[in-house]
Design an enzyme around this catalytic site. Sequence first.
Site, PDB file in Angstrom:
ATOM      1  N   ASN A  12      34.481  40.320 -12.044  1.00 24.65           N
ATOM      2  CA  ASN A  12      34.311  41.740 -12.370  1.00 24.65           C
ATOM      3  C   ASN A  12      35.524  42.476 -11.821  1.00 24.65           C
ATOM      4  O   ASN A  12      35.641  42.668 -10.618  1.00 24.65           O
ATOM      5  CB  ASN A  12      33.014  42.256 -11.716  1.00 24.65           C
ATOM      6  CG  ASN A  12      32.817  43.749 -11.914  1.00 24.65           C
ATOM      7  OD1 ASN A  12      33.561  44.396 -12.654  1.00 24.65           O
ATOM      8  ND2 ASN A  12      31.808  44.302 -11.249  1.00 24.65           N
ATOM      9  N   LYS A  14      36.244  45.487 -12.185  1.00 21.04           N
ATOM     10  CA  LYS A  14      35.921  46.895 -11.899  1.00 21.04           C
ATOM     11  C   LYS A  14      37.031  47.788 -12.486  1.00 21.04           C
ATOM     12  O   LYS A  14      37.568  47.462 -13.526  1.00 21.04           O
ATOM     13  CB  LYS A  14      35.710  47.087 -10.395  1.00 21.04           C
ATOM     14  CG  LYS A  14      34.681  46.076  -9.840  1.00 21.04           C
ATOM     15  CD  LYS A  14      34.235  46.354  -8.443  1.00 21.04           C
ATOM     16  CE  LYS A  14      33.214  45.296  -8.021  1.00 21.04           C
ATOM     17  NZ  LYS A  14      32.668  45.528  -6.696  1.00 21.04           N
ATOM     18  N   HIS A  99      25.062  47.347 -12.498  1.00 20.14           N
ATOM     19  CA  HIS A  99      25.800  47.078 -11.251  1.00 20.14           C
ATOM     20  C   HIS A  99      25.443  48.153 -10.225  1.00 20.14           C
ATOM     21  O   HIS A  99      25.251  49.318 -10.581  1.00 20.14           O
ATOM     22  CB  HIS A  99      27.307  47.067 -11.517  1.00 20.14           C
ATOM     23  CG  HIS A  99      28.087  46.533 -10.363  1.00 20.14           C
ATOM     24  ND1 HIS A  99      28.355  47.289  -9.241  1.00 20.14           N
ATOM     25  CD2 HIS A  99      28.606  45.310 -10.123  1.00 20.14           C
ATOM     26  CE1 HIS A  99      29.021  46.538  -8.380  1.00 20.14           C
ATOM     27  NE2 HIS A  99      29.199  45.331  -8.884  1.00 20.14           N
ATOM     28  N   GLU A 101      27.152  49.738  -8.205  1.00 16.11           N
ATOM     29  CA  GLU A 101      28.059  50.897  -8.180  1.00 16.11           C
ATOM     30  C   GLU A 101      27.643  51.911  -9.230  1.00 16.11           C
ATOM     31  O   GLU A 101      27.767  53.121  -9.016  1.00 16.11           O
ATOM     32  CB  GLU A 101      29.507  50.421  -8.366  1.00 16.11           C
ATOM     33  CG  GLU A 101      30.023  49.746  -7.096  1.00 16.11           C
ATOM     34  CD  GLU A 101      31.122  48.714  -7.317  1.00 16.11           C
ATOM     35  OE1 GLU A 101      31.689  48.654  -8.425  1.00 16.11           O
ATOM     36  OE2 GLU A 101      31.392  47.952  -6.362  1.00 16.11           O
ATOM     37  N   GLU A 169      23.242  40.800  -6.069  1.00  9.19           N
ATOM     38  CA  GLU A 169      24.362  41.335  -5.298  1.00  9.19           C
ATOM     39  C   GLU A 169      23.828  42.285  -4.227  1.00  9.19           C
ATOM     40  O   GLU A 169      23.556  43.459  -4.524  1.00  9.19           O
ATOM     41  CB  GLU A 169      25.318  42.107  -6.216  1.00  9.19           C
ATOM     42  CG  GLU A 169      25.955  41.277  -7.293  1.00  9.19           C
ATOM     43  CD  GLU A 169      27.279  41.882  -7.780  1.00  9.19           C
ATOM     44  OE1 GLU A 169      28.269  41.175  -7.752  1.00  9.19           O
ATOM     45  OE2 GLU A 169      27.299  43.064  -8.147  1.00  9.19           O
ATOM     46  N   GLY A 175      32.281  44.133  -1.405  1.00  9.53           N
ATOM     47  CA  GLY A 175      33.558  44.679  -0.941  1.00  9.53           C
ATOM     48  C   GLY A 175      33.662  44.854   0.561  1.00  9.53           C
ATOM     49  O   GLY A 175      34.574  45.523   1.050  1.00  9.53           O
ATOM     50  N   SER A 214      31.313  39.758  -1.839  1.00 13.32           N
ATOM     51  CA  SER A 214      32.283  39.123  -0.932  1.00 13.32           C
ATOM     52  C   SER A 214      32.356  37.609  -1.103  1.00 13.32           C
ATOM     53  O   SER A 214      32.561  36.882  -0.131  1.00 13.32           O
ATOM     54  CB  SER A 214      31.982  39.498   0.528  1.00 13.32           C
ATOM     55  OG  SER A 214      32.150  40.895   0.707  1.00 13.32           O
ATOM     56  N   GLY A 235      34.097  40.049  -7.365  1.00 12.05           N
ATOM     57  CA  GLY A 235      34.867  41.280  -7.509  1.00 12.05           C
ATOM     58  C   GLY A 235      36.308  41.064  -7.082  1.00 12.05           C
ATOM     59  O   GLY A 235      37.114  40.484  -7.804  1.00 12.05           O
TER      60      GLY A 235
HETATM   61  P1  13P Z   1      33.296  41.844  -4.177  1.00  9.73           P
HETATM   62  O1  13P Z   1      33.435  40.391  -4.583  1.00  9.73           O
HETATM   63  O2  13P Z   1      34.614  42.552  -4.167  1.00  9.73           O
HETATM   64  O3  13P Z   1      32.514  41.994  -2.934  1.00  9.73           O
HETATM   65  O4  13P Z   1      32.465  42.557  -5.357  1.00  9.73           O
HETATM   66  C1  13P Z   1      31.290  41.965  -5.797  1.00  9.73           C
HETATM   67  C2  13P Z   1      30.847  42.678  -7.009  1.00  9.73           C
HETATM   68  O5  13P Z   1      30.456  43.822  -6.962  1.00  9.73           O
HETATM   69  C3  13P Z   1      30.917  41.952  -8.294  1.00  9.73           C
HETATM   70  O6  13P Z   1      30.237  42.639  -9.292  1.00  9.73           O
END
Ligand code: 13P
Length: 251
Positions: A12, A14, A99, A101, A169, A175, A214, A235
């Site tokens: 992803n 983002k 997601h 976010e 997640e 992150g 992560s 991510g």
């Molecule tokens: P990270 O791998 O950067 O922690 O993000 C995970 C994520 O939100 C994937 O959709």
Amino acid sequence: MTRTITPLIAGNWKMNGLRSAVEELGELARLMTTGDAPRAMVVVCPPATILHAVANRGATSGILAGGQDCHPAASGAHTGDISAAMLADAGAQYVIVGHSERRATYGETDELVRAKAEAAIGAGLRPIICVGETEAERDSGEAEAVVAAQLAGSVPESGGEHGVVVAYEPVWAIGTGRTPRNEEIAAMHNRIRAVLVERFGDGGESVRILYGGSMKPQNAREILAIENVNGGLVGGASLLAKDFYTIISAV
Ligand code: 13P
């Protein structure tokens, strides 16, 4: 049985990636075609502006493309939004919905996420439906109940078919460089499997359950070895071809 599920590693990106990022995909394609054949299906979900380019660039090396969100409606007066059919038209085969976010920033509810997943299925896409608890919810012992409720609300009635994918997640792991302990990941993925099987029977056995939050080259191998972890939603570490390929190779 879950053992026969081919794992899926999805990146992803983002809101990262100008047209030049398609070059990075070229590097991933090179690694995937010259190194050991991946034992996982590989999907990259770039920003919509380069989705078509990513789908084209990845096609010859087995890299599939996905969107990061879609509108529940097929078309209409929805300024700034993108329909599932448009993503499919641009070359996507998958789309991330719900997601954390988006749930946090835009107040997306389980009901909306379910409608998006249904729209995705209707357009021939495989939705990657995201669920996960906040840190406060984990601390108060509610993590599994929160995730079970999100599954009940977000996964459509046809969730045991159409290649629907669930991504667990934990919000606090995204992150942050922090991940749950392996036992915690195992317990949650087993719970998700149980919920899916209870609702969809055999269909629930074959739904891929991805772990996200992560995931990186250093921890991918042990996380991907956990029962009922059928891949990862990556991510930050998906932005660098070398790191993403290391995660793919950890399957
Ligand atoms: P990270 O791998 O950067 O922690 O993000 C995970 C994520 O939100 C994937 O959709």
